[in-house]
Design a protein around this motif. Structure first.
Motif, PDB file in Angstrom:
ATOM      1  N   GLU A   1      -7.051   1.590  -3.578  1.00 37.32           N
ATOM      2  CA  GLU A   1      -6.332   2.726  -2.996  1.00 37.32           C
ATOM      3  C   GLU A   1      -5.444   3.406  -4.040  1.00 37.32           C
ATOM      4  O   GLU A   1      -5.314   4.636  -4.050  1.00 37.32           O
ATOM      5  CB  GLU A   1      -5.496   2.260  -1.807  1.00 37.32           C
ATOM      6  CG  GLU A   1      -6.308   1.740  -0.635  1.00 37.32           C
ATOM      7  CD  GLU A   1      -7.186   2.806  -0.018  1.00 37.32           C
ATOM      8  OE1 GLU A   1      -6.792   3.991  -0.070  1.00 37.32           O
ATOM      9  OE2 GLU A   1      -8.270   2.472   0.486  1.00 37.32           O
TER      10      GLU A   1
ATOM     11  N   VAL B   1      -5.643  -2.996  -2.503  1.00 36.12           N
ATOM     12  CA  VAL B   1      -4.474  -2.195  -2.877  1.00 36.12           C
ATOM     13  C   VAL B   1      -4.732  -1.463  -4.190  1.00 36.12           C
ATOM     14  O   VAL B   1      -4.394  -0.285  -4.352  1.00 36.12           O
ATOM     15  CB  VAL B   1      -3.222  -3.089  -2.974  1.00 36.12           C
ATOM     16  CG1 VAL B   1      -2.047  -2.309  -3.550  1.00 36.12           C
ATOM     17  CG2 VAL B   1      -2.849  -3.628  -1.618  1.00 36.12           C
TER      18      VAL B   1
ATOM     19  N   VAL C   1       0.837  -1.204   0.000  1.00 34.67           N
ATOM     20  CA  VAL C   1       0.000   0.000   0.000  1.00 34.67           C
ATOM     21  C   VAL C   1       0.869   1.250   0.000  1.00 34.67           C
ATOM     22  O   VAL C   1       0.629   2.211  -0.752  1.00 34.67           O
ATOM     23  CB  VAL C   1      -0.943  -0.016   1.219  1.00 34.67           C
ATOM     24  CG1 VAL C   1      -1.669   1.321   1.348  1.00 34.67           C
ATOM     25  CG2 VAL C   1      -1.947  -1.141   1.088  1.00 34.67           C
TER      26      VAL C   1
END
Length: 707
Positions: free
Chosen positions: A291, A288, A250
């Protein structure tokens, strides 16, 4: 003996038991150390006997045997020491034992010389901590400025400086940190910079945009530094993705997304990364990817809208498959909502971090499948044989970047004095020009602040007297007095119903200074000219406000000259305004006093618009208007005027006709004289013609007679 000490056998037995119990306690350790120790010794001897042959059979066994013997000897000595201490404990024996041991220690170490402590060797972290002032002193004391030790000190100082600058950077001070960062040798410390930036970003991913802006600016001057940071981020993502390390993934993807926003790396790597994450979707990989798209989706929408559309179609397919958790499905739906809203709140680069011009951007084209090298050796100190040459070259680069000039360093005293005199003259010229120059506020910031102060004062006062006292204390510049009149009118119009508070406050200002009466007159004209823009409620409040000022003679009645009561000059809003104005005046003054005011001969010229007398049409319109609003008593004079208008028109016509007749008589006399002259000329011409004709007739008669 027991009986001799006590009088009874029971007492003696109890005393003997009490005396015997402590002796048992004292004997039990001895027994443990004696018999039990011998038992353990026999068992240990048997075991040692059994294993002796095994140890003797190999060299390692012999070494283990020797080692075991030494260990047993140390154990025996330690046990013996503890046993002696227990046996010798208490009294003079204990003191003698301690003193003897101290003497033995002194005898053993008496001739030993104290060893000098060697400095710690410099390890990977740079060795022991050295304060900055101490490090600067040590560097100044070094005679050899190119030696390994001096280079090591400068390397440590460079690392600490870069780490400190990167750690304290934020959105507000990034512009001030960059010059300090460029003053350090970034070419020598490029590995340190990349490591420090990545470490700080990993510790606080929330500031990824700030670190990306820092890297973007450094990339414009040193592209190899930006490329090194990108390589290490890609390699970090690869390792984290293989290890299923979600936090590192991330953080790495967030940093990479902001670098894409800053156009440090090409946007194709974003599509590659999303393809890798969504090819075999799992809960973590999809999260992930979500985001990542949130951070750089706006930039991808501008640069590659078709590629972003394909990524969202893949998200839609994952959502329809339903193989992931409900939580991740809701996150995908939220991502579609963010896309529909135009990525609100995530629109590319913030304005305070947009530090690189578009023509200065250097975009690196890297791929996830490229063979990349982290160049970890750049993080480690190495002796540079051409250290002075490298420092000199970077000093020139630093001057070029920061705009420093070397000519200031080399100068004579004369040139220095001349430059000082010139600078003083320039300073004086600037000072005089500043005195002459007046600063004009084109943003109207001071005006807005003044209006805010007036509004808050009006709204926070208990009554109009307190408000007037506070408003008079406000320091106003010349020409700003009209703001008080405007704000009073605006505040009054914003109320749900009319409040006499505003009328009384305006009346107080008009009585204090006649200037405010003139200003309210101007405000009345402006309000009436834009009355069609006001709502009915605001219009009613403004009309009652000015009606109060007129009724109390706060404002001169000459302001009624701005009103034109005709069918062509009025609108529905202006007619409502005039209606409410005169109804309030009638309630405040009474119909008789109001009528006296309107028929005043000295003010007749100012009431020509509100009481028109020019044409019967306008007079009838004014009479009908005042009659319809219940103020027909004001139209008596107009009615008499309307009755007399035919006579007045007839007399005007007669006067006009008489004027025309006199003009016609003068015209006729002149025409008669001209006609008489023309008739005489006609008679002359006729007589001449008759004579000529008679003469012509007589001639043939004579001829006939001759024949």
């Amino acid at each position: 003996m027991a009986r001799s000490r006590s009088g009874s056998p029971s007492a003696s037995s109890s005393d003997s038991d009490r005396r015997r119990k402590p002796s048992r306690r004292r004997e039990s350790p001895a027994k443990g150390d004696g018999e039990d120790g011998r038992d353990r010794g026999d068992v240990g001897g048997e075991k040692r006997g059994k294993s002796a042959a095994d140890r003797e059979s190999s060299p390692s066994g012999r070494e283990e045997g020797k080692k075991g013997g030494r260990d047993r000897g140390r154990d025996a000595r330690s046990k013996g020491g503890r046993g002696d201490s227990r046996d010798k404990g208490g009294g003079a024996n204990s003191a003698d034992w301690r003193s003897g041991r101290r003497d033995l220690r002194d005898a053993v170490g008496g001739d030993r010389q104290p060893e000098t402590r060697k400095p710690l060797a410099a390890g990977k972290a740079g060795g022991a901590y050295v304060p900055p002032f101490k490090l600067a002193q040590m560097m100044a004391e070094q005679a050899d400025k190119t030696g390994a030790e001096y280079q090591r000190m400068t390397w440590d100082a460079l690392k600490k400086s870069i780490n400190g600058l990167v750690n304290k950077v934020n959105a507000s001070n990034v512009k001030h940190i960059l010059p300090e960062l460029f003053s350090e040798n970034m070419i020598r410390g490029r590995g340190l910079f990349a490591r420090s930036v990545m470490k700080s970003q990993m510790a606080s991913p929330h500031f990824s945009s700030v670190f990306a802006a820092l890297v973007a600016v450094v990339n414009t001057k040193f592209p190899e530094l930006g490329e090194l940071v990108l390589k290490r981020i890609i390699l970090q993502f690869r390792r984290a993705f293989k290890r299923n390390d979600k936090p590192v993934c991330v953080a790495a993807t967030k940093f990479l997304a902001h670098l894409i926003n800053q156009q440090v790396v090409h946007e194709l790597i974003a599509l590659e990364l999303l393809t890798v994450l969504l090819s075999t979707p799992t809960n973590d990989s999809v999260e992930v990817g979500i985001e990542f798209v949130k951070e750089c989706g706006y930039t991808l929408h501008e640069l590659t809208p078709q590629g972003l559309h394909g990524i969202f179609e893949r998200f839609r397919g994952i959502l329809h498959e339903g193989e992931i958790d409900k939580r991740v499905q809701f996150m995908i739906e939220n991502l579609f909502a963010i896309r529909k809203a135009g990525f609100e709140g995530k629109k590319g680069v913030p304005s305070e971090l947009d530090l690189v011009e578009e023509e200065d951007q250097i975009v690196h084209e890297l791929s996830l499948d490229d063979e990349l090298q982290a160049e970890a050796t750049l993080d480690i100190f190495k002796v540079d044989p051409e250290y002075e040459e490298s420092e000199r070259k970077y000093a020139e680069i630093k001057k070029e970047i920061l705009g420093e000039s070397s000519s200031d360093e080399d100068g004579d005293d004369d040139s220095g004095s001349d430059s000082e005199e010139e600078s003083e003259d320039e300073a004086q010229a600037v000072a005089t020009q500043a005195k002459k120059q007046t600063i004009q506020d084109q943003t109207e910031t001071n005006l807005v602040n003044l209006r805010r102060t007036i509004y808050l004062t009006i709204m926070s006062s208990l009554d109009f007297e307190e408000a007037g006292h506070k408003l008079m204390k406000i320091h106003l510049q010349p020409g700003q007095e009209v703001e008080i009149c405007t704000m009073l009118t605006e505040c009054c119009s914003q109320e749900r119903t009319y409040l006499r508070y505003y009328g009384l406050l305006a009346q107080r200002f008009c009585f204090i200074d006649k200037m405010y009466a003139q200003l309210f007159d101007e405000v009345f004209m402006k309000q009436y000219s834009t009355i069609h823009r006001l709502e009915t409620n605001k219009l009613r409040n403004v009309a009652k406000f000015f009606a109060h000022l007129l009724a109390t003679d706060g404002v001169s009645w000459t302001c009624l000259a701005y009103l034109q009561l005709t069918e062509e000059a009025t609108t529905s809003s202006s007619r409502i305004f005039i209606k409410i104005l005169f109804q309030e005046l009638s309630e405040a003054l009474g119909l008789r006093k109001l009528n006296v005011r309107l028929i005043d001969a000295s003010m007749a010229e100012y009431f020509q618009g509100i009481m028109p007398r020019d044409t019967p049409k306008n007079v009838r319109f004014a009479i009908n208007f005042f009659t319809s609003i219940g103020l027909g008593g004001l139209t008596d004079d107009l009615r008499e005027h309307l009755k007399n208008m035919p006579k007045m028109i007839a007399s005007a016509k007669a006067a006009a006709e008489s004027d025309s007749d006199s003009d016609s008589d003068s015209d006729s006399s002149s025409s008669s004289s001209s006609s008489s002259s023309s008739s005489s000329s006609d008679s002359d011409s006729s007589s001449s013609s008759s004579s000529s004709s008679s003469s012509s007739d007589s001639k043939p008669k004579k001829k006939k007679r001759r024949k």
